[in-house]
Design an enzyme around this catalytic site. Structure first.
Site, PDB file in Angstrom:
ATOM      1  N   HIS A 117      -2.341  -2.165  -9.978  1.00  0.00           N
ATOM      2  CA  HIS A 117      -3.323  -1.596  -9.061  1.00  0.00           C
ATOM      3  C   HIS A 117      -4.525  -2.519  -8.976  1.00  0.00           C
ATOM      4  O   HIS A 117      -4.909  -3.143  -9.974  1.00  0.00           O
ATOM      5  CB  HIS A 117      -3.774  -0.200  -9.520  1.00  0.00           C
ATOM      6  CG  HIS A 117      -4.405   0.559  -8.418  1.00  0.00           C
ATOM      7  ND1 HIS A 117      -5.732   0.426  -8.098  1.00  0.00           N
ATOM      8  CD2 HIS A 117      -3.870   1.431  -7.522  1.00  0.00           C
ATOM      9  CE1 HIS A 117      -5.988   1.188  -7.059  1.00  0.00           C
ATOM     10  NE2 HIS A 117      -4.886   1.810  -6.685  1.00  0.00           N
ATOM     11  N   HIS A 155       0.874  -1.190   0.000  1.00  0.00           N
ATOM     12  CA  HIS A 155       0.000   0.000   0.000  1.00  0.00           C
ATOM     13  C   HIS A 155       0.910   1.238   0.000  1.00  0.00           C
ATOM     14  O   HIS A 155       1.715   1.398  -0.913  1.00  0.00           O
ATOM     15  CB  HIS A 155      -0.929  -0.108   1.215  1.00  0.00           C
ATOM     16  CG  HIS A 155      -2.026   0.913   1.291  1.00  0.00           C
ATOM     17  ND1 HIS A 155      -2.465   1.625   0.217  1.00  0.00           N
ATOM     18  CD2 HIS A 155      -2.777   1.347   2.353  1.00  0.00           C
ATOM     19  CE1 HIS A 155      -3.440   2.448   0.592  1.00  0.00           C
ATOM     20  NE2 HIS A 155      -3.636   2.304   1.885  1.00  0.00           N
ATOM     21  N   ASP A 183       2.404   5.497  -6.803  1.00  0.00           N
ATOM     22  CA  ASP A 183       3.697   5.496  -6.125  1.00  0.00           C
ATOM     23  C   ASP A 183       4.893   5.528  -7.064  1.00  0.00           C
ATOM     24  O   ASP A 183       6.004   5.842  -6.637  1.00  0.00           O
ATOM     25  CB  ASP A 183       3.805   4.260  -5.223  1.00  0.00           C
ATOM     26  CG  ASP A 183       2.858   4.347  -4.054  1.00  0.00           C
ATOM     27  OD1 ASP A 183       2.781   5.435  -3.460  1.00  0.00           O
ATOM     28  OD2 ASP A 183       2.178   3.350  -3.753  1.00  0.00           O
TER      29      ASP A 183
HETATM   30  N1  ACO Z   1       4.976  -6.478 -10.524  1.00  0.00           N
HETATM   31  C1  ACO Z   1       4.964  -7.693 -11.103  1.00  0.00           C
HETATM   32  N2  ACO Z   1       3.855  -8.443 -11.191  1.00  0.00           N
HETATM   33  C2  ACO Z   1       2.718  -7.938 -10.695  1.00  0.00           C
HETATM   34  C3  ACO Z   1       2.655  -6.680 -10.082  1.00  0.00           C
HETATM   35  C4  ACO Z   1       3.857  -5.949 -10.009  1.00  0.00           C
HETATM   36  N3  ACO Z   1       3.877  -4.754  -9.443  1.00  0.00           N
HETATM   37  N4  ACO Z   1       1.398  -6.428  -9.690  1.00  0.00           N
HETATM   38  C5  ACO Z   1       0.684  -7.494 -10.011  1.00  0.00           C
HETATM   39  N5  ACO Z   1       1.488  -8.415 -10.611  1.00  0.00           N
HETATM   40  C6  ACO Z   1       1.090  -9.720 -11.104  1.00  0.00           C
HETATM   41  C7  ACO Z   1       0.946 -10.685  -9.938  1.00  0.00           C
HETATM   42  O1  ACO Z   1       2.150 -11.369  -9.666  1.00  0.00           O
HETATM   43  C8  ACO Z   1      -0.134 -11.599 -10.439  1.00  0.00           C
HETATM   44  O2  ACO Z   1       0.392 -12.559 -11.327  1.00  0.00           O
HETATM   45  P1  ACO Z   1      -0.239 -14.062 -11.353  1.00  0.00           P
HETATM   46  O3  ACO Z   1      -1.667 -13.856 -11.812  1.00  0.00           O
HETATM   47  O4  ACO Z   1       0.624 -14.770 -12.313  1.00  0.00           O
HETATM   48  O5  ACO Z   1      -0.172 -14.558  -9.939  1.00  0.00           O
HETATM   49  C9  ACO Z   1      -1.023 -10.683 -11.266  1.00  0.00           C
HETATM   50  O6  ACO Z   1      -0.206  -9.590 -11.662  1.00  0.00           O
HETATM   51  C10 ACO Z   1      -2.200 -10.149 -10.490  1.00  0.00           C
HETATM   52  O7  ACO Z   1      -1.751  -9.762  -9.205  1.00  0.00           O
HETATM   53  P2  ACO Z   1      -2.725  -9.388  -8.008  1.00  0.00           P
HETATM   54  O8  ACO Z   1      -1.964  -9.198  -6.734  1.00  0.00           O
HETATM   55  O9  ACO Z   1      -3.895 -10.318  -7.997  1.00  0.00           O
HETATM   56  O10 ACO Z   1      -3.235  -8.043  -8.582  1.00  0.00           O
HETATM   57  P3  ACO Z   1      -3.895  -6.957  -7.811  1.00  0.00           P
HETATM   58  O11 ACO Z   1      -4.458  -6.131  -8.866  1.00  0.00           O
HETATM   59  O12 ACO Z   1      -4.812  -7.419  -6.770  1.00  0.00           O
HETATM   60  O13 ACO Z   1      -2.643  -6.260  -7.077  1.00  0.00           O
HETATM   61  C11 ACO Z   1      -1.272  -4.699  -6.102  1.00  0.00           C
HETATM   62  C12 ACO Z   1      -2.595  -4.950  -6.800  1.00  0.00           C
HETATM   63  C13 ACO Z   1      -1.233  -5.414  -4.737  1.00  0.00           C
HETATM   64  C14 ACO Z   1      -1.128  -3.204  -5.869  1.00  0.00           C
HETATM   65  C15 ACO Z   1      -0.122  -5.229  -6.999  1.00  0.00           C
HETATM   66  O14 ACO Z   1      -0.194  -4.687  -8.281  1.00  0.00           O
HETATM   67  C16 ACO Z   1       1.256  -4.987  -6.391  1.00  0.00           C
HETATM   68  O15 ACO Z   1       1.691  -5.762  -5.557  1.00  0.00           O
HETATM   69  N6  ACO Z   1       1.959  -3.895  -6.828  1.00  0.00           N
HETATM   70  C17 ACO Z   1       3.234  -3.571  -6.286  1.00  0.00           C
HETATM   71  C18 ACO Z   1       3.080  -2.827  -4.959  1.00  0.00           C
HETATM   72  C19 ACO Z   1       2.582  -1.429  -5.141  1.00  0.00           C
HETATM   73  O16 ACO Z   1       3.053  -0.676  -5.982  1.00  0.00           O
HETATM   74  N7  ACO Z   1       1.633  -1.043  -4.281  1.00  0.00           N
HETATM   75  C20 ACO Z   1       1.025   0.296  -4.304  1.00  0.00           C
HETATM   76  C21 ACO Z   1      -0.372   0.214  -4.808  1.00  0.00           C
HETATM   77  S1  ACO Z   1      -1.121   1.802  -4.893  1.00  0.00           S
HETATM   78  C22 ACO Z   1      -1.414   2.159  -3.253  1.00  0.00           C
HETATM   79  O17 ACO Z   1      -1.729   1.336  -2.462  1.00  0.00           O
HETATM   80  C23 ACO Z   1      -1.248   3.499  -2.830  1.00  0.00           C
END
Ligand code: ACO
Length: 387
Positions: A258, A219, A314
């Site tokens: 996201h 987050h 971010d």
């Molecule tokens: N880098 C690489 N792969 C990713 C990323 C990433 N940043 N984000 C998602 N994926 C991949 C996951 O590994 C997953 O792959 P799989 O289906 O093969 O397992 C797929 O995309 C879906 O991932 P989820 O976690 O289900 O996607 P979700 O949309 O729920 O995730 C999240 C959102 C948690 C923000 C994710 O994108 C992430 O971890 N990002 C990096 C952390 C980040 O930047 N957080 C800030 C978010 S904005 C905020 O809170 C202010």
């Protein structure tokens, strides 16, 4: 049976009038107003007022709001002294959470009414920047700088941190960052704030819980992790091998992806431009490196998983704060400086909503998948009979 609603994705749990995201079109509105317009025409103070009340302030309302913020910016001397007792390398988010919670112990306050909650909201919006700037001064062994009533919110924070008033361009950039982070519907920390408020706990308690939620790297903590990543990558030539290697190992690239946006996060569009401007002004490479991180992650995601991925809020805020010379571990506390307006608005909505359906105490169900020894339960073994 397995849980269907992991992470509550897509589950509607309450009505809100505060903000809305269109994840498909990449739009974010605060009380009906598009953030693109707010960043161009408004200030953080007007935005905070808008989130807390139902509309933008009139001139008089804004003047009164700013004057209340000015009066509330001070933090108790005893709190400043107490900061000196903390380890200098303590995580600023831990410090912030503790001191926000402690605010309830420093003042004898009324909490029960909606009016009192507005006062607490002003107190939090005003005091959180002072707490963070004071902590920065204390841990650097410097004198704490008092707020300056002639300065607006964004400029005041930078002044209390650095001891110098920022120029108008820097002030506008920082103010824009604050506007963009101010609310985002039921994100993790806001949901936590609402959940705590749903028990009728008070504003400081709900806000400090939200700070805890914001600190996690999935987050608000992601912006600090983004800057660590950029520093580790170091040069533009190193971006492609670095990102490829991490993604091949299944690691996440911070600042990308996201839970709601299925297209470009509109906040990232605006922040990208600010980072580009600062990169040109300072001659530092962080905008260029960040942009390469963005394009490489998009390409690799397509190649490796056949999926789309976009930058979130971010990705570009990290380089902006770095170029503003803000210590990296303050990136997430700065997120809190802004988001507290949204938290406070949601806490008030959660506790004092007048129209049906009124919010209720949050109490979801879980699917029990633990030990089962039949309808009578498991046989209890006395301590010395257990192996
Ligand atoms: N880098 C690489 N792969 C990713 C990323 C990433 N940043 N984000 C998602 N994926 C991949 C996951 O590994 C997953 O792959 P799989 O289906 O093969 O397992 C797929 O995309 C879906 O991932 P989820 O976690 O289900 O996607 P979700 O949309 O729920 O995730 C999240 C959102 C948690 C923000 C994710 O994108 C992430 O971890 N990002 C990096 C952390 C980040 O930047 N957080 C800030 C978010 S904005 C905020 O809170 C202010």
């Amino acid at each position: 049976m397995e849980t269907k609603n992991i992470g509550l994705r897509g589950i509607e749990v309450a009505d809100t009038k505060i903000s809305n995201i269109d994840g498909e079109k990449g739009k974010l509105i605060y009380r009906g107003y598009d953030i693109f317009e707010l960043t161009k025409k408004s200030s953080y103070e007007e935005t905070a007022y808008l989130l807390l009340h139902d509309d933008l302030p009139t001139k008089e309302q804004l003047a009164q709001f700013k004057s209340k913020l000015n009066e509330a910016r001070w933090i108790p001397k005893r709190m400043q002294i107490n900061m000196g007792n903390w380890r200098k390398d303590a995580d600023p988010m831990d410090m912030l959470q503790a001191f926000v919670s402690a605010l309830a112990g420093y003042y004898d306050e009324e909490f029960a009414t909606k009016e009192a909650s507005y006062d607490k909201a002003i107190n939090l919006i005003a005091k959180i920047p002072t707490i963070i700037a004071s902590w920065q001064r204390v841990r650097d062994g410097l004198e704490i700088i008092d707020p300056d009533p002639s300065l607006d919110h964004a400029a005041n924070f930078l002044y209390m941190m650095f001891g110098e008033k920022p120029d108008k361009e820097i002030e506008k950039i920082f103010d824009t960052c604050l506007i963009l982070h101010a609310d985002h519907t039921f994100n993790a920390s806001t949901f936590v704030a609402r959940q705590v408020a749903s028990t009728r706990a008070h504003m400081y308690s709900a806000a400090s819980a939200a700070i805890g939620a914001l600190s996690g790297e999935l987050h608000g903590g992601a912006n600090t992790e983004v800057m660590k990543m950029l520093l580790e990558i170091g040069t533009i030539d190193n971006v492609v091998p670095w990102i490829k290697e991490r993604m091949e190992k299944g690691e996440r690239i911070m600042g990308m992806g996201h839970a709601v946006y299925k297209t470009y996060d509109p906040r990232a569009t605006i922040l990208k431009e600010l980072s580009r401007k600062l990169g040109a002004k300072t001659g530092e490479p962080w905008y260029d490196i960040t942009e390469k991180v963005e394009t490489t992650t998009i390409e690799e995601m397509k190649k490796q998983k056949g999926k789309d991925i976009y930058p979130n809020v971010d990705l570009y805020s990290a380089s902006i704060y770095y170029m503003l010379k803000i210590p990296m571990d303050l990136n997430t506390p700065i997120f809190a400086i802004s988001r507290v307006a949204g938290w406070a608005a949601h806490i008030i909505e959660e506790k004092f909503a007048e129209a049906a359906p009124k919010p209720a105490l949050y109490r979801p169900k879980a699917v029990y998948v633990g030990k089962y020894c039949g309808p009578e339960g498991c046989e209890y073994k006395e301590l010395d009979l257990r192996k």
